[in-house]
Design a protein around this motif. Structure first.
Motif, short mmCIF file in Angstrom:
data_model
loop_
_atom_site.label_atom_id
_atom_site.label_comp_id
_atom_site.label_asym_id
_atom_site.label_seq_id
_atom_site.Cartn_x
_atom_site.Cartn_y
_atom_site.Cartn_z
N GLU A 60 0.85 -1.19 0.00
CA GLU A 60 0.00 0.00 0.00
C GLU A 60 0.88 1.24 0.00
O GLU A 60 1.81 1.35 0.80
CB GLU A 60 -0.93 0.03 1.22
CG GLU A 60 -1.92 1.20 1.17
CD GLU A 60 -2.92 1.19 2.31
OE1 GLU A 60 -2.61 1.81 3.34
OE2 GLU A 60 -3.98 0.55 2.16
N THR A 62 1.00 5.76 -0.79
CA THR A 62 0.24 7.00 -0.88
C THR A 62 0.67 7.74 -2.13
O THR A 62 1.86 8.00 -2.34
CB THR A 62 0.49 7.89 0.35
OG1 THR A 62 0.11 7.16 1.53
CG2 THR A 62 -0.32 9.17 0.26
N LYS A 67 -4.52 6.84 -1.17
CA LYS A 67 -3.99 5.50 -0.94
C LYS A 67 -4.24 4.60 -2.16
O LYS A 67 -5.27 4.70 -2.82
CB LYS A 67 -4.66 4.87 0.29
CG LYS A 67 -4.40 5.60 1.59
CD LYS A 67 -2.98 5.41 2.06
CE LYS A 67 -2.76 6.05 3.44
NZ LYS A 67 -1.37 5.88 3.91
N THR A 69 -3.10 0.42 -3.78
CA THR A 69 -2.40 -0.86 -3.65
C THR A 69 -1.64 -1.12 -4.94
O THR A 69 -2.20 -1.05 -6.03
CB THR A 69 -3.39 -2.00 -3.38
OG1 THR A 69 -4.09 -1.73 -2.16
CG2 THR A 69 -2.65 -3.32 -3.25
N GLN A 180 7.85 6.57 -1.44
CA GLN A 180 6.82 5.66 -1.91
C GLN A 180 7.31 4.83 -3.10
O GLN A 180 7.01 3.63 -3.19
CB GLN A 180 5.56 6.43 -2.29
CG GLN A 180 4.88 7.14 -1.13
CD GLN A 180 4.49 6.17 -0.02
OE1 GLN A 180 3.65 5.30 -0.19
NE2 GLN A 180 5.14 6.31 1.15
#
Length: 343
Positions: A60, A62, A67, A69, A180
């Motif tokens: 997961e 951001t 959010k 997946t 991320q």
């Protein structure tokens, strides 16, 4: 299969409406996606039309859309933004990229992606959806100029991540985005190290910039015209907000493209130093260069030009790929030149 082909047909219609593609081109994309859907039935591929597979489950993250997946360690990635290509290379992920816009790559990266095995997705804002589909990506990454293509890309892959950096909070957003991307590919340690190196440079530059007298101009020259930028804009978010240089102007109407100004405006505002972006050079357009455009008696009345405190920056890094790791470091190089020129 029926669901995928329905989505592919919808994709074709959106392509015609949103990008103005001719009917034949849109039909070709639909045909390609339908073929991918048929292939998935034959060989067990997913209904997203992708042919590669991720090896580490899901994670997961951001994104600019909230959010999401994503597949962990995806093996085949279509990267439709040059800043993201930049960051992928810096994190050691070159081999994961199967499709990207080759024309817009900086010279330092062209040789790494010259192989015909790597798909050229075409123009940044109007990519070749057919080619993207043929690459069969596990994941599609977008940002900035390509962020608006999200809905048109989801029929190709269900995994589309928007990693657009917010210029109004550049440093925080850049850091989060880099983290991320590291998380998706299991490169958390590498991302952390790169961020720490940049943070150290930013802190050092900011301490020095905040002590400077006078203001700093950010000028972009394009087609003989000059525009300027303010805090919170695409360039100002870095130079003013993150690095602490005092702005020549406090606000502009257009944060993305800047406000067009006259030579007299520059002389009147009298910046102590200036960073100049040659947009034509960044996009490969021929014409009168930024130095030639600004080489006139009116502009020379400003202290920055009178005292040779002008930095003609790495135009590609600033204009095309400013939110990539290497490009951001190039911008910091230019900022350091600005500090030196101010002395």
């Amino acid at each position: 299969m029926t669901d995928f082909r329905t989505r592919a047909t919808a994709f074709s219609r959106r392509s015609v409406l949103r990008t103005g593609l001719a009917g034949a081109a849109a039909a070709a994309v639909t045909a390609t996606l339908a073929a991918c859907g048929s292939s998935s039935a034959d060989s067990g591929k997913s209904d997203s039309g992708k042919s590669g597979s991720a090896s580490g489950g899901t994670v997961e993250v951001t994104t600019a859309r909230g959010k999401a997946t994503a597949p962990k360690n995806p093996g085949k990635v279509a990267v439709l933004d040059i800043s993201l290509v930049d960051t992928m290379v810096e994190l050691g992920l070159t081999d994961s990229i199967v499709a990207l816009p080759k024309k817009n790559l900086p010279e330092r990266l062209k040789s790494q992606f010259s192989s015909d095995k790597i798909v050229d997705t075409g123009a940044l804002k109007e990519p070749d959806f057919d080619s993207i589909a043929q690459a069969g990506p596990d994941l599609i990454m977008i940002a900035g100029r390509t962020a608006g293509l999200y809905d048109q890309l989801t029929p190709i892959s269900k995994n589309v991540l928007d990693f657009t950096v917010d210029p109004k909070d550049f440093l925080k957003s850049f850091t989060a985005t880099t983290e991320q991307i590291g998380a998706v590919f299991g490169k958390e340690k590498e991302a952390k190290k790169k961020i720490e190196e940049i943070d150290a440079r930013v802190e050092d530059i900011k301490k020095k910039a905040e002590k400077l007298d006078g203001t700093t101009a950010i000028l972009m020259v394009s087609g003989g015209k000059v525009s300027t930028y303010a805090p919170g804009s695409r360039f100002g978010g870095i130079i003013y907000d993150a690095l602490g240089f005092k702005p020549m102007v406090e606000s502009t109407k257009d944060a993305a493209h800047g406000d067009t100004i006259s030579f007299e405006f520059i002389a009147e505002k009298n910046p102590a130093r200036a960073f100049v972006v040659d947009r034509d050079a960044a996009i490969g357009d021929e014409g009168k260069g930024a130095k030639a455009v600004l080489d006139n008696d009116v502009v020379k009345r400003a202290d920055a030009f009178k005292n040779d405190a002008v930095v003609y920056v790495d135009a590609h890094a600033w204009y095309i790929s400013s939110t990539g790791i290497a490009s951001f470091n190039s911008i910091l190089d230019d900022a350091e030149k600005g500090l030196a020129a101010a002395k």
